[in-house]
Design a protein around this motif. Structure first.
Motif, PDB file in Angstrom:
ATOM      1  N   THR A   1      -1.080  14.393 -18.744  1.00  0.00           N
ATOM      2  CA  THR A   1       0.190  14.146 -18.071  1.00  0.00           C
ATOM      3  C   THR A   1       0.013  14.469 -16.597  1.00  0.00           C
ATOM      4  O   THR A   1      -1.104  14.687 -16.121  1.00  0.00           O
ATOM      5  N   GLY A   2       1.105  14.458 -15.865  1.00  0.00           N
ATOM      6  CA  GLY A   2       1.066  14.816 -14.453  1.00  0.00           C
ATOM      7  C   GLY A   2       2.454  15.253 -14.036  1.00  0.00           C
ATOM      8  O   GLY A   2       3.422  15.087 -14.792  1.00  0.00           O
ATOM      9  N   PHE A   3       2.539  15.826 -12.847  1.00  0.00           N
ATOM     10  CA  PHE A   3       3.810  16.378 -12.390  1.00  0.00           C
ATOM     11  C   PHE A   3       4.188  15.786 -11.040  1.00  0.00           C
ATOM     12  O   PHE A   3       3.341  15.598 -10.169  1.00  0.00           O
ATOM     13  N   SER A   4       5.469  15.559 -10.886  1.00  0.00           N
ATOM     14  CA  SER A   4       6.016  14.953  -9.680  1.00  0.00           C
ATOM     15  C   SER A   4       5.897  15.908  -8.481  1.00  0.00           C
ATOM     16  O   SER A   4       5.691  17.111  -8.649  1.00  0.00           O
ATOM     17  N   TYR A   5       6.084  15.362  -7.285  1.00  0.00           N
ATOM     18  CA  TYR A   5       6.155  16.211  -6.091  1.00  0.00           C
ATOM     19  C   TYR A   5       7.567  16.792  -5.913  1.00  0.00           C
ATOM     20  O   TYR A   5       7.802  17.585  -5.015  1.00  0.00           O
ATOM     21  N   SER A   6       8.526  16.355  -6.773  1.00  0.00           N
ATOM     22  CA  SER A   6       9.894  16.867  -6.673  1.00  0.00           C
ATOM     23  C   SER A   6      10.073  18.049  -7.631  1.00  0.00           C
ATOM     24  O   SER A   6       9.770  17.949  -8.823  1.00  0.00           O
TER      25      SER A   6
ATOM     26  N   GLY B   1       0.842  -1.200   0.000  1.00  0.00           N
ATOM     27  CA  GLY B   1       0.000   0.000   0.000  1.00  0.00           C
ATOM     28  C   GLY B   1       0.870   1.240   0.000  1.00  0.00           C
ATOM     29  O   GLY B   1       1.947   1.258   0.601  1.00  0.00           O
ATOM     30  N   GLU B   2       0.396   2.303  -0.657  1.00  0.00           N
ATOM     31  CA  GLU B   2       1.204   3.523  -0.745  1.00  0.00           C
ATOM     32  C   GLU B   2       1.544   4.086   0.625  1.00  0.00           C
ATOM     33  O   GLU B   2       2.629   4.614   0.833  1.00  0.00           O
ATOM     34  N   GLU B   3       0.615   3.968   1.571  1.00  0.00           N
ATOM     35  CA  GLU B   3       0.842   4.606   2.866  1.00  0.00           C
ATOM     36  C   GLU B   3       1.613   3.725   3.842  1.00  0.00           C
ATOM     37  O   GLU B   3       1.535   3.925   5.055  1.00  0.00           O
TER      38      GLU B   3
ATOM     39  N   VAL C   1       0.951  10.299 -20.536  1.00  0.00           N
ATOM     40  CA  VAL C   1       2.413  10.232 -20.437  1.00  0.00           C
ATOM     41  C   VAL C   1       2.811  10.877 -19.125  1.00  0.00           C
ATOM     42  O   VAL C   1       2.533  12.064 -18.916  1.00  0.00           O
ATOM     43  N   GLU C   2       3.424  10.132 -18.223  1.00  0.00           N
ATOM     44  CA  GLU C   2       3.875  10.759 -16.967  1.00  0.00           C
ATOM     45  C   GLU C   2       5.071  10.010 -16.394  1.00  0.00           C
ATOM     46  O   GLU C   2       5.069   8.793 -16.289  1.00  0.00           O
ATOM     47  N   GLU C   3       6.069  10.794 -15.958  1.00  0.00           N
ATOM     48  CA  GLU C   3       7.216  10.207 -15.276  1.00  0.00           C
ATOM     49  C   GLU C   3       7.025  10.266 -13.763  1.00  0.00           C
ATOM     50  O   GLU C   3       6.454  11.222 -13.232  1.00  0.00           O
TER      51      GLU C   3
ATOM     52  N   ASP D   1      -5.977   8.119  -4.766  1.00  0.00           N
ATOM     53  CA  ASP D   1      -5.112   8.619  -5.836  1.00  0.00           C
ATOM     54  C   ASP D   1      -5.693   9.969  -6.265  1.00  0.00           C
ATOM     55  O   ASP D   1      -6.825  10.035  -6.768  1.00  0.00           O
ATOM     56  N   GLY D   2      -4.907  11.016  -6.009  1.00  0.00           N
ATOM     57  CA  GLY D   2      -5.414  12.375  -6.230  1.00  0.00           C
ATOM     58  C   GLY D   2      -5.639  13.066  -4.896  1.00  0.00           C
ATOM     59  O   GLY D   2      -6.604  13.821  -4.730  1.00  0.00           O
ATOM     60  N   THR D   3      -4.737  12.822  -3.972  1.00  0.00           N
ATOM     61  CA  THR D   3      -4.891  13.378  -2.623  1.00  0.00           C
ATOM     62  C   THR D   3      -4.968  14.902  -2.618  1.00  0.00           C
ATOM     63  O   THR D   3      -5.731  15.488  -1.853  1.00  0.00           O
TER      64      THR D   3
HETATM   65  C1  IPD Z   1      -0.457  11.292  -7.559  1.00  0.00           C
HETATM   66  C2  IPD Z   1      -1.497  11.403  -8.641  1.00  0.00           C
HETATM   67  C3  IPD Z   1      -1.083  12.459  -9.644  1.00  0.00           C
HETATM   68  C4  IPD Z   1       0.257  12.162 -10.249  1.00  0.00           C
HETATM   69  C5  IPD Z   1       1.293  11.975  -9.171  1.00  0.00           C
HETATM   70  C6  IPD Z   1       0.849  10.896  -8.185  1.00  0.00           C
HETATM   71  P1  IPD Z   1      -1.298  10.674  -5.073  1.00  0.00           P
HETATM   72  O1  IPD Z   1      -0.820  10.308  -6.608  1.00  0.00           O
HETATM   73  O2  IPD Z   1      -1.684  10.178  -9.305  1.00  0.00           O
HETATM   74  O3  IPD Z   1      -1.995  12.540 -10.709  1.00  0.00           O
HETATM   75  O4  IPD Z   1       0.618  13.233 -11.081  1.00  0.00           O
HETATM   76  O5  IPD Z   1       2.472  11.572  -9.817  1.00  0.00           O
HETATM   77  O6  IPD Z   1       1.804  10.746  -7.180  1.00  0.00           O
HETATM   78  O7  IPD Z   1      -0.106  11.249  -4.375  1.00  0.00           O
HETATM   79  O8  IPD Z   1      -2.417  11.623  -5.179  1.00  0.00           O
HETATM   80  O9  IPD Z   1      -1.679   9.335  -4.570  1.00  0.00           O
END
Ligand code: IPD
Ligand code: CA
Ligand code: CA
Length: 273
Positions: A167-172, A73-75, A215-217, A93-95
């Protein structure tokens, strides 16, 4: 304990529905900054009390029903099992959307058997949409992908210049700079680019024909295991490539024109060459 993919999907759906109800209940009761229980990889990578409560519920329900299974699990859950089945869970997903009151968030549960994803559920909690996929060699296409019980199919072919991508963006922050540059190179080449904020839902949008590709890294297995299976069973391909920012890049889109989508991701600088 035997594990038929359809039965695993049924169990995942039941548990995801319960988790979604819990998450919506948190939403109805709160909304303040006291929801944030912690931060993770960076100051903007938050975990709420609802993320933790959802993962606790999902782990308890799945392992009560199938005590010999493993679970990631992610958490923080990483339970070892003996049955060959491993559950992969993203409790919300999408917190960030959830925290801000935006509707694009989901509960994502996938089941692997001997390392292969065979069942997946993504529950769009706010819109009450259940996306379900399971493999079944006896069915045309090797399995079923549905939304609220109705079969899904990807969008028809389109030239790259007319494709709507997400797409999406990282938390970094460092990785975001690389992603932003690649996104800026891609944007003039396509119809448009969306960023909804839930990888699992973006993949379901590919499955239902609401997007031409994603597309997302930097996404993790819990983000894409369930949605990726659902997309593949609806007629998409998904590949994981080395990303330009040093982590895995997920590319997903309909079978037709998939090579062009991968070529576009490379040309735009999403991949590490
Ligand atoms: C995030 C979401 C978001 C993506 C991030 C993920 P979280 O997951 O899926 O769309 O851009 O890369 O980390 O943190 O909301 O579970
Ligand atoms: Ca996630
Ligand atoms: Ca999450």
């Amino acid at each position: 304990m035997t594990a038929q993919p359809r039965e695993l999907a049924d169990l995942a759906l039941k548990v995801a529905q319960e988790a979604a109800a819990l998450v919506l209940d948190h939403k109805a009761r709160g909304g303040g900054s006291d929801w944030v229980a912690d931060t993770k990889s960076s100051d903007v990578d938050v975990v709420t009390l609802a993320d933790r409560a959802s993962e606790d519920l999902i782990r308890d329900r799945l392992l009560s029903a199938r005590p010999d299974d493993a679970l990631l699990g992610e958490e923080g859950d990483d339970v070892v099992g003996t049955s060959g089945v491993r559950w992969i869970v993203d409790p919300i997903d999408g917190t960030v959307n959830f925290l801000y009151g935006l509707p694009e968030f989901s509960v994502s549960i996938a089941a692997e058997v001997d390392g292969e994803v065979v069942a997946g559920v993504v529950l769009d909690a706010a819109k009450e949409r259940s996306y379900v996929g399971f493999v079944d060699a006896g069915l045309p296409g090797g399995g079923a992908a549905t939304r609220n019980g109705v079969p899904l199919a990807v969008r028809g072919p389109a030239p790259v210049s007319q494709r709507l991508l997400a797409t999406g963006f990282s938390y970094s922050a460092e990785k975001r700079a690389v992603q932003a540059a690649a996104t800026a190179r891609m944007l003039p080449l396509v119809r448009d680019i969306r960023r909804h904020g839930s990888c699992a839902l973006e993949l379901c949008h590919v499955a239902e024909g609401a997007l031409d590709g994603y597309v997302e890294e930097g996404v993790n297995l819990w983000d894409f295991a369930a949605g990726g299976l659902i997309a593949r069973l609806a007629g998409a391909q998904l590949v994981v490539l080395p990303g330009a920012g040093g982590t895995d890049l997920v590319v997903c889109g309909p079978d037709h024109g998939f090579e062009e989508l991968v070529a576009l991701a490379r040309k735009s600088g999403f991949t590490r060459e």
